[in-house]
Scaffold this motif. Structure first.
Motif, PDB file in Angstrom:
ATOM      1  N   PRO A  43     -87.252 -65.265  50.980  1.00 18.88           N
ATOM      2  CA  PRO A  43     -85.843 -65.534  51.269  1.00 18.88           C
ATOM      3  C   PRO A  43     -85.709 -66.792  52.139  1.00 18.88           C
ATOM      4  O   PRO A  43     -86.667 -67.207  52.780  1.00 18.88           O
ATOM      5  N   GLU A  44     -84.507 -67.350  52.149  1.00 14.11           N
ATOM      6  CA  GLU A  44     -84.241 -68.479  53.048  1.00 14.11           C
ATOM      7  C   GLU A  44     -84.365 -68.028  54.508  1.00 14.11           C
ATOM      8  O   GLU A  44     -84.850 -68.747  55.359  1.00 14.11           O
ATOM      9  N   LEU A  45     -83.873 -66.821  54.764  1.00  9.76           N
ATOM     10  CA  LEU A  45     -83.909 -66.274  56.129  1.00  9.76           C
ATOM     11  C   LEU A  45     -84.557 -64.898  56.124  1.00  9.76           C
ATOM     12  O   LEU A  45     -84.140 -64.009  55.370  1.00  9.76           O
ATOM     13  N   TYR A  46     -85.584 -64.737  56.952  1.00  8.01           N
ATOM     14  CA  TYR A  46     -86.191 -63.415  57.142  1.00  8.01           C
ATOM     15  C   TYR A  46     -86.088 -63.077  58.618  1.00  8.01           C
ATOM     16  O   TYR A  46     -86.606 -63.796  59.476  1.00  8.01           O
ATOM     17  N   MET A  47     -85.395 -62.013  58.930  1.00  5.78           N
ATOM     18  CA  MET A  47     -85.163 -61.663  60.323  1.00  5.78           C
ATOM     19  C   MET A  47     -85.712 -60.264  60.541  1.00  5.78           C
ATOM     20  O   MET A  47     -85.299 -59.331  59.851  1.00  5.78           O
ATOM     21  N   CYS A  48     -86.675 -60.114  61.454  1.00  5.85           N
ATOM     22  CA  CYS A  48     -87.276 -58.785  61.591  1.00  5.85           C
ATOM     23  C   CYS A  48     -87.211 -58.255  63.011  1.00  5.85           C
ATOM     24  O   CYS A  48     -87.355 -58.980  63.988  1.00  5.85           O
ATOM     25  N   PHE A  49     -86.997 -56.971  63.081  1.00  4.75           N
ATOM     26  CA  PHE A  49     -86.801 -56.260  64.342  1.00  4.75           C
ATOM     27  C   PHE A  49     -87.850 -55.167  64.509  1.00  4.75           C
ATOM     28  O   PHE A  49     -88.003 -54.319  63.622  1.00  4.75           O
ATOM     29  N   GLY A  50     -88.563 -55.195  65.631  1.00  2.00           N
ATOM     30  CA  GLY A  50     -89.519 -54.118  65.892  1.00  2.00           C
ATOM     31  C   GLY A  50     -90.668 -54.076  64.912  1.00  2.00           C
ATOM     32  O   GLY A  50     -91.159 -53.018  64.560  1.00  2.00           O
ATOM     33  N   ILE A  51     -91.104 -55.259  64.479  1.00  6.61           N
ATOM     34  CA  ILE A  51     -92.279 -55.385  63.613  1.00  6.61           C
ATOM     35  C   ILE A  51     -93.308 -56.227  64.354  1.00  6.61           C
ATOM     36  O   ILE A  51     -92.987 -57.301  64.869  1.00  6.61           O
ATOM     37  N   SER A  52     -94.556 -55.733  64.421  1.00  9.38           N
ATOM     38  CA  SER A  52     -95.545 -56.415  65.263  1.00  9.38           C
ATOM     39  C   SER A  52     -96.118 -57.675  64.611  1.00  9.38           C
ATOM     40  O   SER A  52     -96.527 -58.595  65.303  1.00  9.38           O
ATOM     41  N   GLY A  53     -96.179 -57.689  63.261  1.00 11.85           N
ATOM     42  CA  GLY A  53     -96.707 -58.881  62.589  1.00 11.85           C
ATOM     43  C   GLY A  53     -98.148 -58.749  62.147  1.00 11.85           C
ATOM     44  O   GLY A  53     -98.926 -59.700  62.241  1.00 11.85           O
ATOM     45  N   ALA A  54     -98.535 -57.582  61.641  1.00  8.41           N
ATOM     46  CA  ALA A  54     -99.889 -57.385  61.092  1.00  8.41           C
ATOM     47  C   ALA A  54    -100.087 -58.314  59.900  1.00  8.41           C
ATOM     48  O   ALA A  54     -99.126 -58.636  59.201  1.00  8.41           O
ATOM     49  N   ILE A  55    -101.362 -58.724  59.664  1.00  5.66           N
ATOM     50  CA  ILE A  55    -101.600 -59.675  58.563  1.00  5.66           C
ATOM     51  C   ILE A  55    -101.087 -59.139  57.235  1.00  5.66           C
ATOM     52  O   ILE A  55    -100.607 -59.890  56.403  1.00  5.66           O
ATOM     53  N   GLN A  56    -101.160 -57.820  57.063  1.00  5.32           N
ATOM     54  CA  GLN A  56    -100.702 -57.257  55.788  1.00  5.32           C
ATOM     55  C   GLN A  56     -99.192 -57.410  55.630  1.00  5.32           C
ATOM     56  O   GLN A  56     -98.696 -57.544  54.520  1.00  5.32           O
ATOM     57  N   HIS A  57     -98.479 -57.385  56.733  1.00  4.68           N
ATOM     58  CA  HIS A  57     -97.030 -57.593  56.645  1.00  4.68           C
ATOM     59  C   HIS A  57     -96.714 -59.070  56.411  1.00  4.68           C
ATOM     60  O   HIS A  57     -95.907 -59.421  55.557  1.00  4.68           O
ATOM     61  N   LEU A  58     -97.405 -59.928  57.168  1.00  5.52           N
ATOM     62  CA  LEU A  58     -97.156 -61.374  57.051  1.00  5.52           C
ATOM     63  C   LEU A  58     -97.417 -61.873  55.633  1.00  5.52           C
ATOM     64  O   LEU A  58     -96.784 -62.817  55.167  1.00  5.52           O
ATOM     65  N   ALA A  59     -98.349 -61.213  54.931  1.00  7.51           N
ATOM     66  CA  ALA A  59     -98.671 -61.613  53.555  1.00  7.51           C
ATOM     67  C   ALA A  59     -97.434 -61.606  52.672  1.00  7.51           C
ATOM     68  O   ALA A  59     -97.367 -62.341  51.694  1.00  7.51           O
ATOM     69  N   GLY A  60     -96.452 -60.786  53.027  1.00  3.67           N
ATOM     70  CA  GLY A  60     -95.270 -60.667  52.192  1.00  3.67           C
ATOM     71  C   GLY A  60     -94.184 -61.681  52.499  1.00  3.67           C
ATOM     72  O   GLY A  60     -93.194 -61.771  51.766  1.00  3.67           O
ATOM     73  N   ILE A  61     -94.337 -62.450  53.604  1.00  6.73           N
ATOM     74  CA  ILE A  61     -93.226 -63.321  54.030  1.00  6.73           C
ATOM     75  C   ILE A  61     -93.660 -64.768  54.261  1.00  6.73           C
ATOM     76  O   ILE A  61     -92.915 -65.568  54.818  1.00  6.73           O
ATOM     77  N   LYS A  62     -94.882 -65.091  53.793  1.00  2.00           N
ATOM     78  CA  LYS A  62     -95.422 -66.439  54.044  1.00  2.00           C
ATOM     79  C   LYS A  62     -94.534 -67.552  53.504  1.00  2.00           C
ATOM     80  O   LYS A  62     -94.520 -68.654  54.032  1.00  2.00           O
ATOM     81  N   ASP A  63     -93.807 -67.278  52.435  1.00  2.00           N
ATOM     82  CA  ASP A  63     -92.988 -68.301  51.811  1.00  2.00           C
ATOM     83  C   ASP A  63     -91.535 -68.258  52.255  1.00  2.00           C
ATOM     84  O   ASP A  63     -90.694 -68.948  51.680  1.00  2.00           O
TER      85      ASP A  63
END
Ligand code: FAD
Lengths: 315, 248
Positions: free
Chosen positions: A256-276
């Motif tokens: 997405p143009e904007l990804y806004m996340c609340f209460g997410i620590s940022g594990a590599i497995q999560h970041l894999a989904g938002i790199k772009d």
């Protein structure tokens, strides 16, 4: 010379947006033709595919067995279609539909498969992510074999509407198995919110949101901003939200143009989904949270205080 | 019934991998290796079936280097009765892995082959489906619930639109997703017991399969880097940044 066949993703009779993204990927192959194969029981998916710009021809196979996309039923048909017209490339979207189906197609054709194409370097050279996107490999496929691959939807914009391809009814010589049967689907009720996979804005919540009830504040902010809603695995595992909202290595990969996340620590497995994602904004009460290493804007704070303030500031 | 589970040795999911400077691959020297987490879920499923009396025998299989015996020992500690180690020092791509598993499946004739939906190293998500295709068997991928009933299984699958339930005739190939179960912690007595369980070792050649034509990896690079971000003080500053960028 590349002759591309794209397997359309059709769900409940409707053509999914991932198909138009696969068409964009196919254009990068400088193809001679891009045909779309629509397997369905009935309905308008074939006409919708014919409108995608850049599509040469739509091949439509209508039969009752195609009502639900079962890989065991679809694969022999895709293989028959691929052989019938000597396609050089057979592509599907890397959605759960394509992930289920395309390896089965490749094995029946006796060739390896490239999962998750993120860039096309040439007709037989591609880039794809490994290790949850922490490395990108360049892969060369043999030029004398049909190439089977899935397309990473987040890496390609959807081709526009505006085409008017011919729709050809195809009858295929394929024996379909009866060993796999559809029982039921649970889509969790329809929602008016934008689709997570293609939304321009996504608001997501993690374990820090705390409960299913608390997730309402995430939904409320998303509705205010016209955003889709996503979640971390921990939020799904804890039962706050259903599985189709999981973003990450093993959930949805989004851009997405904007990804806004609340209460997410940022594990590599999560970041894999938002790199772009265009802009990543993170709100977390822990200033050490790894999500801040990738966020374009970070705010240390309690999400339960920040969200009401945001809603007010946004008017 | 007899259950076969295939497991893979991969870099532990907690490791942040480093790409080698010369682009020749990922640095694996001294990196912690583990059983692919999705395969642990498949193992747990198999062992729960044994506990419930649905499965009489659980066979764990791996294809990999000598050191992959560690992962087979873990599988045996989970509760597998015996293991098969197809030894190779080469990188085995999914189609070749599927040919090996199909061959072992024909030999052992299990009712179900369980494996993780993807391995977290190459993230290919292919081997289960390919094995099912080669054996002309049903496949139920991304399973979050499995119910056996005689010669059939009902499998709930995690799909992009939510959940889908299908019914397959057995034998079948089932690939496991995250929410199927929570793998147990291995206890010392089980780890000790596992040391005595049999592992049947063989080479790829022993199985007489034809290796698939390889996809050639010519370069490995780090992912494109994102511009470093900034911390904002409060909601007002955040909103003004968002407005500057045209995001609201
Ligand atoms: C094989 C495998 C695959 C996986 N696939 C995925 C995947 O696809 N997607 C995914 O997301 N994960 C995936 N994971 C899980 C991943 O490793 C993490 O466990 C998960 O992402 C953590 O979710 P979280 O950030 O919500 O929870 P946590 O890591 O627990 O973080 C919660 C955060 O919330 C913050 N917080 C708490 N309260 C508040 C508050 N009031 N205000 C603000 N902040 C607060 C905390 O400071 C903390 O940083 C996978 C793991 C494995 C092993």
């Amino acid at each position: 010379m590349s002759k591309v066949l794209i397997v359309a993703d059709v769900f409940e009779g409707e053509l999914q947006g991932s198909t138009a993204r696969a068409v964009t990927c196919a254009q990068d192959l400088s193809p001679d033709s891009v045909d779309v194969l629509v397997l369905s029981a009935s309905g308008s998916a074939a006409e919708a595919a014919a409108k995608i710009e850049g599509v040469t021809k739509v091949l439509s196979v209508e039969r009752a067995e195609n009502e639900h996309p079962l890989a065991a039923t679809f694969a022999p048909q895709v293989v028959a279609a691929a052989k019938q017209n000597d396609y050089t490339h057979v592509l599907g979207p890397n959605t759960t539909f394509g992930k289920d189906l395309m390896p089965r197609v490749a094995a029946l054709l006796g060739v390896g498969m490239i999962t998750d194409i993120m860039a096309v370097n040439g007709p037989h050279e591609f880039e794809r992510p490994i290790y949850a996107g922490n490395a990108v490999v360049t892969v060369e496929a043999p030029g004398d074999q049909v190439l089977v691959a899935s397309v990473r939807c987040a890496s390609f914009d959807a081709a526009a509407d505006g085409g008017s391809a011919e729709v050809e009814a195809l009858s295929l010589d394929a024996e379909l198995p009866s060993h796999t049967r559809f029982v039921s689907a649970d889509t969790g009720g329809s929602s008016d919110r934008p689709d997570l996979a293609s939304a321009g804005k996504v608001i997501s919540g993690g374990r820090g949101v705390g409960s299913k009830e608390n997730f309402d504040i995430i939904f409320s902010l998303a509705d205010k901003m016209g955003a889709a809603v996503g979640a971390s695995r921990a939020a799904v595992d804890s039962g706050f939200v259903p599985n189709d909202m999981q973003v990450g290595q093993t959930g949805k990969i989004i851009a997405p143009e904007l990804y806004m996340c609340f209460g997410i620590s940022g594990a590599i497995q999560h970041l894999a989904g938002i790199k772009d994602a265009g802009t990543i904004i993170a709100i977390n009460k822990d200033e050490e949270a790894p999500i801040f290493e990738v966020a374009d804007y970070g705010l240390v704070g309690d999400l339960f205080k920040v969200i009401p303030e945001l809603e007010e500031a946004l008017g | 019934m007899k259950v076969m589970v295939s497991v893979k040795r991969v870099v532990d999911y907690n490791v942040r991998i480093q790409v080698k400077g010369d682009g020749s691959g990922v640095n694996l020297d001294g990196v912690k290796m583990s059983m692919n987490p999705f395969d642990e879920i498949a193992m747990e499923q198999a062992v729960q079936m044994k506990d419930a009396g649905t499965a009489e025998e659980v066979i764990a299989v791996t294809i990999g280097p000598a050191k992959a015996e560690e992962q087979l020992r873990s599988a045996l500690a989970f509760g597998a009765d015996r293991a098969i180690h197809v030894k190779t020092d080469e990188e085995i791509q999914p189609l070749t892995a599927a040919r090996i598993l199909a061959k072992l499946f024909e030999k052992e004739q299990p009712k179900v082959l369980l494996t993780g939906k993807q391995a977290i190293d190459d993230d290919a998500n292919q081997t289960g489906q390919m094995t099912a295709a080669l054996l002309d068997l049903p496949q139920a991928t991304f399973a979050s619930a499995i119910e056996f009933d005689g010669d059939k299984a009902k499998v709930t699958r995690e799909v992009d639109s939510g959940l889908e339930t299908i019914e397959v005739d057995l034998p079948a190939v089932i690939t496991t997703d995250l929410r199927l179960n929570e793998p147990r912690y291995l206890k010392l007595p089980d780890i000790m017991k596992a040391k005595k369980k049999p592992i049947d070792a063989m080479s790829v050649e022993d199985l007489g399969i034809e290796e698939a034509v390889k996809l050639n990896v010519t370069k490995t690079a780090p992912p494109p880097e994102r511009e470093p971000g900034v911390m904002v003080e409060d909601v007002n500053e955040l909103v003004s940044k968002m407005k500057d960028k045209g995001l609201v």
